[in-house]
Design a protein around this motif. Structure first.
Motif, PDB file in Angstrom:
ATOM      1  N   GLY A 112      -2.029   9.390   0.367  1.00 58.97           N
ATOM      2  CA  GLY A 112      -3.273   9.742  -0.300  1.00 58.97           C
ATOM      3  C   GLY A 112      -4.477   9.618   0.620  1.00 58.97           C
ATOM      4  N   THR A 156      -2.960   5.845 -12.325  1.00 59.43           N
ATOM      5  CA  THR A 156      -2.845   5.970 -10.872  1.00 59.43           C
ATOM      6  C   THR A 156      -4.050   5.349 -10.179  1.00 59.43           C
ATOM      7  OG1 THR A 156      -1.556   8.005 -11.099  1.00 59.43           O
ATOM      8  CG2 THR A 156      -2.576   7.602  -8.972  1.00 59.43           C
ATOM      9  N   HIS A 187      -1.178   3.189   2.034  1.00 63.06           N
ATOM     10  CA  HIS A 187      -1.451   4.223   1.039  1.00 63.06           C
ATOM     11  C   HIS A 187      -1.630   5.590   1.710  1.00 63.06           C
ATOM     12  CE1 HIS A 187      -2.945   6.180  -2.565  1.00 63.06           C
ATOM     13  NE2 HIS A 187      -3.900   6.684  -1.814  1.00 63.06           N
ATOM     14  N   GLY A 240      -3.039  11.045  -4.947  1.00 62.21           N
ATOM     15  CA  GLY A 240      -4.041  10.196  -5.584  1.00 62.21           C
ATOM     16  C   GLY A 240      -4.410  10.625  -6.992  1.00 62.21           C
ATOM     17  N   THR A 274      -7.792   2.703  -3.272  1.00 60.01           N
ATOM     18  CA  THR A 274      -7.329   1.524  -2.542  1.00 60.01           C
ATOM     19  C   THR A 274      -8.473   0.887  -1.767  1.00 60.01           C
ATOM     20  OG1 THR A 274      -5.165   2.585  -2.357  1.00 60.01           O
ATOM     21  CG2 THR A 274      -5.548   0.663  -0.973  1.00 60.01           C
ATOM     22  N   GLY A 276       0.805  -1.222   0.000  1.00 59.12           N
ATOM     23  CA  GLY A 276       0.000   0.000   0.000  1.00 59.12           C
ATOM     24  C   GLY A 276       0.831   1.262   0.000  1.00 59.12           C
ATOM     25  N   ASP A 279      -3.484   2.237  -7.760  1.00 60.35           N
ATOM     26  CA  ASP A 279      -3.817   2.412  -6.342  1.00 60.35           C
ATOM     27  C   ASP A 279      -4.913   1.432  -5.916  1.00 60.35           C
ATOM     28  OD1 ASP A 279      -1.916   4.330  -5.860  1.00 60.35           O
ATOM     29  OD2 ASP A 279      -3.295   6.032  -5.942  1.00 60.35           O
ATOM     30  N   LYS A 281      -3.318  -2.231  -5.771  1.00 61.31           N
ATOM     31  CA  LYS A 281      -2.469  -2.655  -4.650  1.00 61.31           C
ATOM     32  C   LYS A 281      -3.301  -3.140  -3.465  1.00 61.31           C
ATOM     33  CE  LYS A 281      -1.510   2.115  -3.103  1.00 61.31           C
ATOM     34  NZ  LYS A 281      -0.458   3.145  -3.072  1.00 61.31           N
ATOM     35  N   PRO A 329       3.893   4.677  -3.722  1.00 59.42           N
ATOM     36  CA  PRO A 329       3.192   5.912  -4.133  1.00 59.42           C
ATOM     37  C   PRO A 329       3.064   6.012  -5.653  1.00 59.42           C
ATOM     38  CG  PRO A 329       5.473   6.416  -3.629  1.00 59.42           C
ATOM     39  CD  PRO A 329       5.315   4.936  -3.399  1.00 59.42           C
TER      40      PRO A 329
END
Length: 195
Positions: A103, A56, A92, A40, A108, A14, A60, A63, A17
């Motif tokens: 973020g 992204t 994250h 994010g 996530t 997590g 994100d 993950k 980045p």
């Protein structure tokens, strides 16, 4: 010991980045100095590069999903999978690599829920889309999505996920506390407008 291992692995996954890495790879600048400074997908969109924002978003979300699926695959234990997903969210939002400034966890969160229980995850995605479509405000979609997840676990009889859902909700709402203040004040910007 197994639970601890998957919690650590989930956190490390997590913590990657992806927003910073994607924008850097595409020479879009340091994401932490652009727009809100968030890492994010919504802030990546402020670079004007929709492909970078989509990448992204998917990475994100991925993950969180990967952490859950790998833990479930290797252990056959849904509690280990839930811990891995929670840890990925924590990673994250509070990544060790960025001095714990991460973020807001929406992608996530969605990826984690899709992997834990895909019907509930899909309904959370649909809730996000509906709320965002009506408001054109990213944070409204996020808040609506996380607010819906615990009730959906009850509707689907997945009470084993309710505590995890509430913890995920708390993390996302905590990370959106400034957005909530702006929403109350009527100053939260719509997507496409500068902050």
């Amino acid at each position: 010991m197994t639970h601890l291992l998957w919690t650590i692995l989930g956190y490390l996954a997590g913590s990657i980045p992806f927003g910073v890495l994607v924008t850097r790879a595409l020479n879009l600048g340091d994401l932490r100095t652009i727009g809100s400074g968030n890492i994010g997908a919504t802030n990546v969109l402020r670079t004007g590069n929709k492909t970078a924002a989509l990448a992204t978003l998917l990475l994100d979300g991925g993950k969180g999903a990967v952490a859950v699926l790998l833990a479930r695959w290797f252990t056959g234990d849904d509690s280990a999978a839930q811990l891995a997903g929670l840890a990925a969210m924590a990673g994250h939002c509070f990544p060790i690599w960025l001095k714990f400034r991460g973020g807001k966890g929406v992608a996530t969160f969605l990826g984690t829920m899709l992997a834990l229980a895909w019907p509930i995850g899909l309904l959370c995605c649909a809730t996000w889309l509906a709320a965002f479509y009506l408001s054109k405000i990213s944070s409204v979609g996020a808040i609506a999505a996380v607010a819906s997840v615990a009730p959906w676990t009850l509707v689907f009889g997945r009470t084993d996920l309710t505590i995890t859902a509430l913890l995920l909700t708390f993390i996302v709402l905590f990370r959106h506390r400034e957005n909530i203040v702006r929403l109350h004040a009527g100053t939260e910007p719509k997507v496409g407008k500068k902050t």
